[in-house]
Design a protein around this motif. Structure first.
Motif, PDB file in Angstrom:
ATOM      1  N   VAL A  63     -19.743  28.142 -45.704  1.00 24.01           N
ATOM      2  CA  VAL A  63     -19.686  28.177 -44.249  1.00 24.01           C
ATOM      3  C   VAL A  63     -19.734  26.714 -43.820  1.00 24.01           C
ATOM      4  O   VAL A  63     -20.668  25.986 -44.173  1.00 24.01           O
ATOM      5  N   ILE A  64     -18.720  26.287 -43.087  1.00 22.85           N
ATOM      6  CA  ILE A  64     -18.634  24.887 -42.658  1.00 22.85           C
ATOM      7  C   ILE A  64     -19.209  24.785 -41.252  1.00 22.85           C
ATOM      8  O   ILE A  64     -18.702  25.402 -40.315  1.00 22.85           O
ATOM      9  N   VAL A  65     -20.274  24.012 -41.127  1.00 24.78           N
ATOM     10  CA  VAL A  65     -20.960  23.830 -39.851  1.00 24.78           C
ATOM     11  C   VAL A  65     -20.568  22.466 -39.300  1.00 24.78           C
ATOM     12  O   VAL A  65     -20.682  21.454 -39.989  1.00 24.78           O
ATOM     13  N   THR A  66     -20.111  22.456 -38.050  1.00 24.41           N
ATOM     14  CA  THR A  66     -19.790  21.201 -37.369  1.00 24.41           C
ATOM     15  C   THR A  66     -20.854  20.979 -36.302  1.00 24.41           C
ATOM     16  O   THR A  66     -21.102  21.856 -35.472  1.00 24.41           O
ATOM     17  N   THR A  67     -21.478  19.803 -36.336  1.00 18.77           N
ATOM     18  CA  THR A  67     -22.527  19.497 -35.364  1.00 18.77           C
ATOM     19  C   THR A  67     -21.932  18.837 -34.127  1.00 18.77           C
ATOM     20  O   THR A  67     -20.756  18.478 -34.104  1.00 18.77           O
ATOM     21  N   GLU A  68     -22.776  18.655 -33.114  1.00 22.49           N
ATOM     22  CA  GLU A  68     -22.335  18.002 -31.879  1.00 22.49           C
ATOM     23  C   GLU A  68     -21.827  16.587 -32.145  1.00 22.49           C
ATOM     24  O   GLU A  68     -20.962  16.094 -31.440  1.00 22.49           O
ATOM     25  N   SER A  69     -22.378  15.936 -33.168  1.00 21.59           N
ATOM     26  CA  SER A  69     -21.957  14.573 -33.502  1.00 21.59           C
ATOM     27  C   SER A  69     -20.753  14.553 -34.442  1.00 21.59           C
ATOM     28  O   SER A  69     -20.452  13.548 -35.049  1.00 21.59           O
ATOM     29  N   LYS A  70     -20.060  15.713 -34.580  1.00 21.51           N
ATOM     30  CA  LYS A  70     -18.825  15.866 -35.374  1.00 21.51           C
ATOM     31  C   LYS A  70     -19.049  15.745 -36.883  1.00 21.51           C
ATOM     32  O   LYS A  70     -18.110  15.560 -37.631  1.00 21.51           O
ATOM     33  N   LYS A  71     -20.291  15.839 -37.334  1.00 20.04           N
ATOM     34  CA  LYS A  71     -20.556  15.843 -38.773  1.00 20.04           C
ATOM     35  C   LYS A  71     -20.341  17.250 -39.293  1.00 20.04           C
ATOM     36  O   LYS A  71     -20.624  18.231 -38.615  1.00 20.04           O
ATOM     37  N   LYS A  72     -19.849  17.358 -40.527  1.00 19.98           N
ATOM     38  CA  LYS A  72     -19.591  18.662 -41.133  1.00 19.98           C
ATOM     39  C   LYS A  72     -20.491  18.843 -42.350  1.00 19.98           C
ATOM     40  O   LYS A  72     -20.649  17.929 -43.158  1.00 19.98           O
ATOM     41  N   PHE A  73     -21.071  20.039 -42.436  1.00 21.39           N
ATOM     42  CA  PHE A  73     -21.934  20.387 -43.548  1.00 21.39           C
ATOM     43  C   PHE A  73     -21.435  21.687 -44.154  1.00 21.39           C
ATOM     44  O   PHE A  73     -21.056  22.610 -43.441  1.00 21.39           O
ATOM     45  N   CYS A  74     -21.472  21.767 -45.466  1.00 13.13           N
ATOM     46  CA  CYS A  74     -21.078  22.986 -46.178  1.00 13.13           C
ATOM     47  C   CYS A  74     -22.345  23.717 -46.596  1.00 13.13           C
ATOM     48  O   CYS A  74     -23.171  23.164 -47.316  1.00 13.13           O
ATOM     49  N   LEU A  75     -22.477  24.953 -46.104  1.00 11.19           N
ATOM     50  CA  LEU A  75     -23.660  25.751 -46.419  1.00 11.19           C
ATOM     51  C   LEU A  75     -23.277  26.950 -47.267  1.00 11.19           C
ATOM     52  O   LEU A  75     -22.184  27.500 -47.137  1.00 11.19           O
ATOM     53  N   ASP A  76     -24.220  27.372 -48.092  1.00 11.11           N
ATOM     54  CA  ASP A  76     -24.037  28.559 -48.921  1.00 11.11           C
ATOM     55  C   ASP A  76     -23.994  29.782 -48.007  1.00 11.11           C
ATOM     56  O   ASP A  76     -24.919  30.005 -47.225  1.00 11.11           O
ATOM     57  N   PRO A  77     -22.931  30.574 -48.077  1.00  4.32           N
ATOM     58  CA  PRO A  77     -22.820  31.731 -47.183  1.00  4.32           C
ATOM     59  C   PRO A  77     -23.867  32.817 -47.450  1.00  4.32           C
ATOM     60  O   PRO A  77     -24.105  33.666 -46.598  1.00  4.32           O
ATOM     61  N   ASP A  78     -24.530  32.777 -48.609  1.00  3.61           N
ATOM     62  CA  ASP A  78     -25.552  33.773 -48.933  1.00  3.61           C
ATOM     63  C   ASP A  78     -26.966  33.314 -48.572  1.00  3.61           C
ATOM     64  O   ASP A  78     -27.920  34.075 -48.731  1.00  3.61           O
ATOM     65  N   TRP A  79     -27.101  32.116 -48.095  1.00  2.00           N
ATOM     66  CA  TRP A  79     -28.407  31.558 -47.747  1.00  2.00           C
ATOM     67  C   TRP A  79     -28.896  32.187 -46.449  1.00  2.00           C
ATOM     68  O   TRP A  79     -28.121  32.395 -45.500  1.00  2.00           O
ATOM     69  N   SER A  80     -30.193  32.486 -46.345  1.00  2.00           N
ATOM     70  CA  SER A  80     -30.738  33.178 -45.171  1.00  2.00           C
ATOM     71  C   SER A  80     -30.544  32.376 -43.877  1.00  2.00           C
ATOM     72  O   SER A  80     -30.259  32.946 -42.820  1.00  2.00           O
ATOM     73  N   TRP A  81     -30.672  31.036 -43.932  1.00  2.00           N
ATOM     74  CA  TRP A  81     -30.479  30.227 -42.729  1.00  2.00           C
ATOM     75  C   TRP A  81     -29.024  30.300 -42.246  1.00  2.00           C
ATOM     76  O   TRP A  81     -28.763  30.343 -41.045  1.00  2.00           O
ATOM     77  N   THR A  82     -28.114  30.371 -43.168  1.00  2.00           N
ATOM     78  CA  THR A  82     -26.701  30.500 -42.799  1.00  2.00           C
ATOM     79  C   THR A  82     -26.476  31.831 -42.082  1.00  2.00           C
ATOM     80  O   THR A  82     -25.760  31.887 -41.081  1.00  2.00           O
ATOM     81  N   HIS A  83     -27.103  32.894 -42.562  1.00  2.00           N
ATOM     82  CA  HIS A  83     -26.990  34.200 -41.906  1.00  2.00           C
ATOM     83  C   HIS A  83     -27.527  34.141 -40.480  1.00  2.00           C
ATOM     84  O   HIS A  83     -26.940  34.709 -39.556  1.00  2.00           O
ATOM     85  N   LYS A  84     -28.650  33.434 -40.284  1.00  2.00           N
ATOM     86  CA  LYS A  84     -29.226  33.296 -38.931  1.00  2.00           C
ATOM     87  C   LYS A  84     -28.259  32.564 -38.002  1.00  2.00           C
ATOM     88  O   LYS A  84     -28.072  32.952 -36.852  1.00  2.00           O
ATOM     89  N   LEU A  85     -27.650  31.488 -38.506  1.00  2.00           N
ATOM     90  CA  LEU A  85     -26.687  30.742 -37.688  1.00  2.00           C
ATOM     91  C   LEU A  85     -25.478  31.614 -37.356  1.00  2.00           C
ATOM     92  O   LEU A  85     -25.000  31.609 -36.218  1.00  2.00           O
ATOM     93  N   GLN A  86     -25.006  32.373 -38.334  1.00  2.00           N
ATOM     94  CA  GLN A  86     -23.841  33.221 -38.101  1.00  2.00           C
ATOM     95  C   GLN A  86     -24.151  34.303 -37.053  1.00  2.00           C
ATOM     96  O   GLN A  86     -23.324  34.604 -36.209  1.00  2.00           O
ATOM     97  N   ARG A  87     -25.357  34.879 -37.126  1.00  2.00           N
ATOM     98  CA  ARG A  87     -25.722  35.879 -36.116  1.00  2.00           C
ATOM     99  C   ARG A  87     -25.818  35.234 -34.727  1.00  2.00           C
ATOM    100  O   ARG A  87     -25.371  35.811 -33.743  1.00  2.00           O
ATOM    101  N   ALA A  88     -26.384  34.029 -34.668  1.00  2.00           N
ATOM    102  CA  ALA A  88     -26.517  33.339 -33.378  1.00  2.00           C
ATOM    103  C   ALA A  88     -25.165  33.024 -32.757  1.00  2.00           C
ATOM    104  O   ALA A  88     -25.028  33.005 -31.536  1.00  2.00           O
ATOM    105  N   PHE A  89     -24.172  32.792 -33.599  1.00  2.00           N
ATOM    106  CA  PHE A  89     -22.833  32.452 -33.107  1.00  2.00           C
ATOM    107  C   PHE A  89     -21.878  33.647 -33.132  1.00  2.00           C
ATOM    108  O   PHE A  89     -20.683  33.497 -32.894  1.00  2.00           O
ATOM    109  N   GLY A  90     -22.399  34.824 -33.456  1.00  2.00           N
ATOM    110  CA  GLY A  90     -21.576  36.021 -33.481  1.00  2.00           C
ATOM    111  C   GLY A  90     -20.467  35.979 -34.523  1.00  2.00           C
ATOM    112  O   GLY A  90     -19.391  36.538 -34.333  1.00  2.00           O
ATOM    113  N   LYS A  91     -20.723  35.325 -35.657  1.00  2.00           N
ATOM    114  CA  LYS A  91     -19.706  35.154 -36.698  1.00  2.00           C
ATOM    115  C   LYS A  91     -19.979  36.028 -37.915  1.00  2.00           C
ATOM    116  O   LYS A  91     -19.396  35.841 -38.961  1.00  2.00           O
ATOM    117  N   GLU A  92     -20.904  36.942 -37.835  1.00  2.00           N
ATOM    118  CA  GLU A  92     -21.230  37.748 -39.009  1.00  2.00           C
ATOM    119  C   GLU A  92     -20.669  39.134 -38.904  1.00  2.00           C
ATOM    120  O   GLU A  92     -20.410  39.682 -37.885  1.00  2.00           O
TER     121      GLU A  92
END
Length: 92
Positions: A63-92
């Motif tokens: 899951v590629i996360v782009t921050t407000e400062s345009k930085k990109k981070f690659c997160l494990d899609p099975d990680w619990s924090w990634t699931h929380k972000l996906q739910r918050a953004f309606g992407k799950e």
């Protein structure tokens, strides 16, 4: 005469170089968006601007996360924090 010959050879070399580089170009563009590794960085929800899935041709699922400062981070899609972000953004 020598100048004309040199210019002709230089033109020929330039045209050969650009035509031989063409097949490599699209491959580089395709793989530029792939993650090399996933990180376990807890990025605050308020700093996240966008979430995207890695393209299907990529070797590593991310899951590629782009921050407000345009930085990109690659997160494990099975990680619990990634699931929380996906739910918050309606992407799950």
């Amino acid at each position: 005469m020598k100048i004309q010959l040199t210019l002709c050879l230089l033109t020929l070399l330039c045209s050969l170089r650009s035509s031989s580089a063409a097949p490599v170009g699209p491959q580089l563009v395709l793989h530029a968006s792939c993650c090399q590794e996933n990180r376990d960085v807890k990025i605050p929800k308020g700093k996240v601007m966008a979430l995207d899935q890695s393209p299907s041709h990529c070797r590593l699922r991310s899951v590629i996360v782009t921050t407000e400062s345009k930085k990109k981070f690659c997160l494990d899609p099975d990680w619990s924090w990634t699931h929380k972000l996906q739910r918050a953004f309606g992407k799950e």
